[in-house]
Motif scaffolding. Structure first.
Motif, PDB file in Angstrom:
ATOM      1  N   LYS A 110      37.776  35.691  32.018  1.00 42.06           N
ATOM      2  CA  LYS A 110      38.426  36.425  31.246  1.00 42.06           C
ATOM      3  C   LYS A 110      37.942  36.360  29.721  1.00 42.06           C
ATOM      4  O   LYS A 110      37.829  37.544  28.833  1.00 42.06           O
ATOM      5  N   TRP A 111      37.605  35.262  29.326  1.00 41.93           N
ATOM      6  CA  TRP A 111      36.950  34.935  27.886  1.00 41.93           C
ATOM      7  C   TRP A 111      35.874  35.718  27.843  1.00 41.93           C
ATOM      8  O   TRP A 111      35.566  36.543  26.890  1.00 41.93           O
ATOM      9  N   ALA A 112      34.843  35.608  28.765  1.00 45.08           N
ATOM     10  CA  ALA A 112      33.499  36.419  28.800  1.00 45.08           C
ATOM     11  C   ALA A 112      33.841  38.040  28.677  1.00 45.08           C
ATOM     12  O   ALA A 112      32.934  38.529  28.016  1.00 45.08           O
ATOM     13  N   LYS A 113      34.823  38.638  29.285  1.00 43.71           N
ATOM     14  CA  LYS A 113      35.101  39.988  29.432  1.00 43.71           C
ATOM     15  C   LYS A 113      35.520  40.459  28.160  1.00 43.71           C
ATOM     16  O   LYS A 113      35.222  41.261  27.389  1.00 43.71           O
ATOM     17  N   ARG A 114      36.525  39.574  27.451  1.00 39.41           N
ATOM     18  CA  ARG A 114      36.953  39.787  26.188  1.00 39.41           C
ATOM     19  C   ARG A 114      36.120  39.786  24.982  1.00 39.41           C
ATOM     20  O   ARG A 114      36.177  40.377  24.084  1.00 39.41           O
ATOM     21  N   SER A 115      34.812  38.835  25.495  1.00 39.89           N
ATOM     22  CA  SER A 115      33.692  38.663  24.342  1.00 39.89           C
ATOM     23  C   SER A 115      32.536  39.636  24.522  1.00 39.89           C
ATOM     24  O   SER A 115      31.715  39.616  23.982  1.00 39.89           O
ATOM     25  N   THR A 118      30.166  40.414  29.563  1.00 42.40           N
ATOM     26  CA  THR A 118      30.035  40.944  31.006  1.00 42.40           C
ATOM     27  C   THR A 118      30.049  42.400  31.065  1.00 42.40           C
ATOM     28  O   THR A 118      30.781  43.050  30.131  1.00 42.40           O
ATOM     29  N   ASN A 119      29.806  43.299  31.995  1.00 40.53           N
ATOM     30  CA  ASN A 119      29.842  44.364  31.976  1.00 40.53           C
ATOM     31  C   ASN A 119      30.216  44.899  33.728  1.00 40.53           C
ATOM     32  O   ASN A 119      29.278  44.169  34.445  1.00 40.53           O
ATOM     33  N   ILE A 121      29.083  47.525  34.843  1.00 41.02           N
ATOM     34  CA  ILE A 121      27.515  48.112  35.320  1.00 41.02           C
ATOM     35  C   ILE A 121      26.517  47.254  35.318  1.00 41.02           C
ATOM     36  O   ILE A 121      26.370  46.311  34.256  1.00 41.02           O
ATOM     37  N   PRO A 122      25.759  47.314  36.404  1.00 40.04           N
ATOM     38  CA  PRO A 122      24.605  46.240  36.340  1.00 40.04           C
ATOM     39  C   PRO A 122      23.423  46.356  35.253  1.00 40.04           C
ATOM     40  O   PRO A 122      23.323  47.572  34.699  1.00 40.04           O
ATOM     41  N   GLY A 123      23.030  45.187  34.622  1.00 35.00           N
ATOM     42  CA  GLY A 123      22.073  45.490  33.605  1.00 35.00           C
ATOM     43  C   GLY A 123      21.491  44.412  33.008  1.00 35.00           C
ATOM     44  O   GLY A 123      21.316  43.229  33.762  1.00 35.00           O
ATOM     45  N   LYS A 124      21.288  44.121  31.716  1.00 32.98           N
ATOM     46  CA  LYS A 124      20.645  42.844  31.237  1.00 32.98           C
ATOM     47  C   LYS A 124      21.425  41.914  30.918  1.00 32.98           C
ATOM     48  O   LYS A 124      21.245  40.884  30.347  1.00 32.98           O
ATOM     49  N   TRP A 125      22.754  42.074  31.143  1.00 39.99           N
ATOM     50  CA  TRP A 125      23.904  40.906  30.725  1.00 39.99           C
ATOM     51  C   TRP A 125      24.288  40.067  31.818  1.00 39.99           C
ATOM     52  O   TRP A 125      23.948  40.341  32.923  1.00 39.99           O
ATOM     53  N   ILE A 126      24.937  38.901  31.394  1.00 32.33           N
ATOM     54  CA  ILE A 126      25.196  37.958  32.389  1.00 32.33           C
ATOM     55  C   ILE A 126      26.339  38.511  33.515  1.00 32.33           C
ATOM     56  O   ILE A 126      27.223  39.350  33.009  1.00 32.33           O
ATOM     57  N   THR A 127      26.252  37.918  34.592  1.00 26.70           N
ATOM     58  CA  THR A 127      27.100  38.508  35.530  1.00 26.70           C
ATOM     59  C   THR A 127      28.322  37.521  35.888  1.00 26.70           C
ATOM     60  O   THR A 127      28.081  36.321  35.488  1.00 26.70           O
ATOM     61  N   ASN A 128      29.402  37.851  36.470  1.00 30.06           N
ATOM     62  CA  ASN A 128      30.464  36.886  36.882  1.00 30.06           C
ATOM     63  C   ASN A 128      29.839  35.746  37.845  1.00 30.06           C
ATOM     64  O   ASN A 128      30.362  34.432  37.772  1.00 30.06           O
ATOM     65  N   PHE A 129      29.061  36.075  38.545  1.00 25.56           N
ATOM     66  CA  PHE A 129      28.536  35.038  39.540  1.00 25.56           C
ATOM     67  C   PHE A 129      27.649  34.067  38.817  1.00 25.56           C
ATOM     68  O   PHE A 129      27.963  32.806  39.128  1.00 25.56           O
ATOM     69  N   SER A 130      27.044  34.525  37.781  1.00 28.79           N
ATOM     70  CA  SER A 130      26.178  33.368  36.732  1.00 28.79           C
ATOM     71  C   SER A 130      26.924  32.487  36.117  1.00 28.79           C
ATOM     72  O   SER A 130      27.046  31.253  36.102  1.00 28.79           O
ATOM     73  N   LEU A 131      28.324  33.279  35.800  1.00 27.63           N
ATOM     74  CA  LEU A 131      29.062  32.438  35.082  1.00 27.63           C
ATOM     75  C   LEU A 131      29.901  31.425  35.798  1.00 27.63           C
ATOM     76  O   LEU A 131      30.316  30.257  35.386  1.00 27.63           O
ATOM     77  N   ILE A 132      30.329  31.984  37.108  1.00 25.25           N
ATOM     78  CA  ILE A 132      30.904  30.976  37.884  1.00 25.25           C
ATOM     79  C   ILE A 132      30.007  29.673  38.212  1.00 25.25           C
ATOM     80  O   ILE A 132      30.263  28.430  38.385  1.00 25.25           O
ATOM     81  N   LEU A 133      28.610  30.038  38.419  1.00 26.36           N
ATOM     82  CA  LEU A 133      27.835  28.767  38.707  1.00 26.36           C
ATOM     83  C   LEU A 133      27.717  28.047  37.325  1.00 26.36           C
ATOM     84  O   LEU A 133      27.410  26.696  37.543  1.00 26.36           O
TER      85      LEU A 133
END
Length: 319
Positions: A110-115, A118-119, A121-133
């Protein structure tokens, strides 16, 4: 697709569903991409409740992403490999090991989305999967660990835990009754603050994360962010993240840490704690949290703007 046949079949045993088709393309990968394109059209046009269909067919593992509105679940569909299924099983087991894991992951996402980190749409930003890891790795690295390393789960695995797919060893302990309870007693707010502190001080330039050993490792490639895939250890799951995005992640981590440190106690009726972190205001008269978050994130490299709109919580707070 994975299907289990027979009511009396061992729960650990699964059968894969195979089907025969005409081979119209010489390249097997191109054939699979074509199948996914067709299946994406079927999902988009005929499956009730399925929307936001994305065909990510040029990724290393081509997938179809879509949202099932009837049950409010986001789905990833792939063909050929079961590694994604076993990865989901691994993350589920980690979430079952301690009651603090799920709310901590939810808060970080939630913090990452508010900041605007994350997006959808796939791209050069970090994914939720990477954040979970990243959350799992952090919990492995507490002075008194909250979660065990993947290597520990592999060591404790029995014969019934053996799984292989496409020469990938996906064996790890699946019966949590055989795993001893961890002794960490930190509260959720302490863990959240320590999460921001841990990564605000992390050396992303030369170091990466290994959930298998539960320790920091030297980067195996030149990617700005290195997170080792727990099942396919030769792969970096965050290879798509650019150096600009890593710099933004570091800035947001430091900002979040400062926010949590300075707003850790109630300060009159002003937003504090998570409300401040999520940019949410509290209306004393109505007893509701107001949606105040609406801003555009500017991408320096592509010269485009990403619009992120907050969702109104609209829940009354009982006092």
């Amino acid at each position: 697709m994975v299907m289990t046949f027979g009511e009396n079949q061992n729960k650990a045993d699964t059968s894969r569903l195979f089907f025969h088709t005409k081979r119209s393309l010489a390249n097997g990968r191109a054939q699979m991409q074509r199948y996914l394109e067709i299946f994406g059209d079927v999902v988009s046009n005929f499956f009730p409740g399925c929307c936001n269909v994305q065909r990510i067919i040029h990724a290393r593992v081509p997938i179809i992403k879509f949202q099932q509105e009837l049950v409010n679940v986001e789905c990833d569909l792939s063909m050929r490999s079961l590694s994604g299924v076993y990865m989901s099983e691994l993350l589920y087991l980690y979430s079952e090991m301690d009651v603090r894991v799920r709310p901590l992951v939810f808060t970080v996402l939630k913090w990452a989305k508010r900041s605007c980190l994350t997006n959808e749409i796939p791209g050069k930003w970090i994914t939720n999967f990477s954040l979970i890891l990243m959350v799992v790795f952090f919990l492995q690295n507490r002075p008194e660990p909250v979660l065990p390393s993947m290597g520990t789960l592999q060591t404790l695995a029995g014969p019934c835990d053996a799984r292989f797919t496409d020469d990938i060893d996906c064996t790890f302990l699946r019966d949590l009754r055989r795993f001893p309870k961890m002794q960490n007693t930190e509260t959720l707010d302490e863990l959240l603050m320590e999460f921001f502190s841990f990564y605000a001080r992390f050396n992303f330039k030369t170091r990466g994360f290994s959930l298998v050993s539960g320790k920091q490792v030297n980067k195996m490639d030149s990617s700005p962010l290195y997170i080792q895939n727990p099942l396919e250890t030769s792969l970096n799951v965050s290879k798509n993240v650019s150096s600009d995005e890593v710099a933004r992640i570091c800035d947001q981590l430091k900002t979040a840490l400062w926010t949590m440190e300075t707003m850790s106690k109630r300060n009159s009726l002003k937003p504090w704690g998570l409300l401040k972190l999520f940019n949410v205001e509290f209306d004393v008269n109505s007893g509701q949290m107001k949606k105040t978050f609406s801003r555009k994130c500017y991408d320096q490299r592509t010269k485009t703007k990403r619009h992120v709109k907050g969702q109104g919580l609209g829940r009354k707070i009982r006092t």
